[in-house]
Design an enzyme around this catalytic site. Structure first.
Site, mmCIF file in Angstrom:
data_model
loop_
_atom_site.group_PDB
_atom_site.id
_atom_site.type_symbol
_atom_site.label_atom_id
_atom_site.label_comp_id
_atom_site.label_asym_id
_atom_site.label_seq_id
_atom_site.Cartn_x
_atom_site.Cartn_y
_atom_site.Cartn_z
ATOM 1 N N THR A 184 0.784 -1.232 0.000
ATOM 2 C CA THR A 184 0.000 0.000 0.000
ATOM 3 C C THR A 184 0.825 1.297 0.000
ATOM 4 O O THR A 184 1.967 1.305 0.419
ATOM 5 C CB THR A 184 -0.854 -0.040 1.284
ATOM 6 O OG1 THR A 184 -1.549 -1.273 1.315
ATOM 7 C CG2 THR A 184 -1.816 1.086 1.390
ATOM 8 N N THR A 235 -0.242 0.347 6.526
ATOM 9 C CA THR A 235 0.246 -0.496 5.445
ATOM 10 C C THR A 235 0.654 -1.840 6.024
ATOM 11 O O THR A 235 1.031 -1.924 7.194
ATOM 12 C CB THR A 235 1.441 0.166 4.727
ATOM 13 O OG1 THR A 235 2.065 -0.782 3.851
ATOM 14 C CG2 THR A 235 2.497 0.663 5.704
#
Length: 333
Positions: A184, A235
Site C-alpha cells: 500500500t 500499510t
C-alpha cells in the site's frame, strides 16, 4: 483546536505550519528498487507540501501526494498494482477528513487511473462512505475521472511478482518480510488551518481472490483522521490490520496521552504479537508531532514539516526520506 504554535504566516487564518508524511508500503524492498522507492516518496511528499504551502487543504494535499504514488509503477497502487488470481487488477482507496470525520472509500475498482480521486469523489459527492466495483466506477465516469485499459496497470514488475508468488511457499504472514510482498501507499497531513486528513491506496496483495476487500479503504483500519486526535495511514498485511483496527487503535492511544510515535509503535507491536501480522504506519497530530514505524524490514517514507518525539524544531524547508528509520536523507526544498 490544538496548534503547533510555529506558524510563520501573517495570515490570521493560518494557525499552524503545515506537515505532510507519506509512505510507500511496508515490505522487504528489493535492493534494485530501493532508490526508486525512496525518491518516489520524496517527490510525493514535496508535491503534497506544495499544496499546503500555498494555503491548500490537507485533503487536497494527501490526495495529490497519493496520486503521485499511484502514477509511479514502483508502488502497489494505481499503475503499479499487483494482479489478482484471475490476472486482473482490483484497486482500493480511502480519503478521510478530520474536521468532520467524513470519509470516502472505493473497493475493487477497475480502470480508474487514480483510485484516490474516486475515493475523494465518494467523500465529496456521495451520501455513502464506501462504494464498490461498478458503483464506484459509475460515479467516477459521471465526473469524468481519467481511465486506463487493463494493460496500463499490468506492468512487467507485476507479472514477475505473480510468477514469483506462484513459486513461493511461505505463509501470507511471512510475505511482507519477503521481496514478493508489495504493498500500500498513503499520506497524512496537517494544514495551516489546523485540520487533519489521511489517504490510503492499494492494488492489494499478489494472487488475491477476485473480490477480496483490502483494509485500505476501511476507516479505522487502512486510515483514520480526527482533528481531536490524529491522522493515520497504515500499510501491511490487510487481514491483520482489520482484525485489530490498527488506525483507530493508534488514534485511541494518542487520545489517552501517548505521542504519535509511541502510539504507532505500540499498536504495530500489538498487531505483531496478537495476530502475527507485519506492517507499518505514519501519523501526525494537530500539534505537528509525527509518527513513523514499521515491523517489516523496510518501509519507504518521507515527511516535510512536523517533528518526531525527540526533536525540538520543525523542518519546514526540508524533506526527510528513506526506506528505514535510521538511515535517511534530508534535502532542502
Amino acid at each position: 483546536m490544538i496548534t503547533n504554535g510555529n506558524s510563520s504566516s501573517n495570515d490570521p487564518d493560518f494557525i499552524c505550519d503545515p506537515v505532510i508524511v507519506v509512505h510507500g508500503g511496508a515490505w522487504k524492498i528489493p535492493s534494485d528498487i530501493h532508490e526508486h522507492s525512496a525518491l518516489g516518496v520524496r517527490d510525493a511528499a514535496v508535491t503534497g507540501h506544495r499544496v499546503l504551502k500555498n494555503g491548500g487543504s490537507c485533503i487536497d494535499a494527501v490526495v495529490k501526494a497519493v496520486e503521485a504514488l499511484e502514477d509511479n509503477p514502483y508502488f502497489d497502487a494505481g499503475h503499479g498494482s499487483v494482479l489478482n488470481e484471475a490476472g486482473e487488477v482490483e484497486m482500493h482507496a480511502l480519503v478521510m477528513r478530520g474536521d468532520t470525520c467524513d470519509m470516502g472509500g472505493c473497493l475493487c475498482i477497475k480502470h480508474v487511473k487514480n483510485p484516490v480521486k474516486a475515493a475523494r469523489l465518494i467523500l465529496d459527492e456521495s451520501h455513502h462512505c464506501l462504494l464498490s466495483g461498478e458503483a464506484a466506477l459509475t460515479l467516477a465516469r459521471q465526473h469524468g475521472l481519467e481511465e486506463r485499459p487493463l494493460e496500463y496497470f499490468i506492468t512487467d514488475e507485476s507479472r514477475k511478482e505473480m510468477k514469483d508468488y506462484k513459486n513461493y511457499s511461505a505463509s501470507i504472514h511471512e510475505l511482507f518480510d519477503s521481496q514478493d510482498g508489495h504493498d500500500t501507499v498513503g499520506a497524512v497531513a496537517l494544514d495551516c488551518h489546523g485540520n487533519l486528513a489521511c489517504a490510503t491506496s492499494t492494488g492489494g496483495i499478489n494472487a488475491q481472490k477476485v473480490g477480496r476487500i483490502s483494509d485500505s479503504p476501511i476507516g479505522g483500519s487502512g486510515g483514520f483522521a480526527d482533528n481531536n486526535s490524529i491522522a493515520v495511514s497504515t500499510t501491511g498485511h490487510g487481514e491483520s490490520i482489520m482484525k485489530v483496527n490498527l488506525a483507530r487503535m493508534i488514534s485511541m492511544y494518542v487520545e489517552h496521552g501517548m505521542s504519535p510515535q509511541q502510539a504507532t509503535m505500540k499498536s504495530l507491536n500489538h498487531m505483531k504479537a496478537r495476530v502475527g501480522g507485519s506492517g507499518g504506519a505514519i501519523s501526525v497530530d494537530g500539534s505537528g508531532r509525527v509518527g513513523v514505524h514499521f515491523t517489516t524490514q523496510n518501509m519507504s517514507w518521507a515527511r516535510v514539516g512536523g517533528k518526531f518525539q525527540n526533536e525540538t524544531t520543525y523542518s519546514n524547508d526540508c524533506v526527510q526520506f528513506g526506506t528505514d528509520c535510521t538511515n535517511f536523507r534530508t534535502e532542502k526544498i
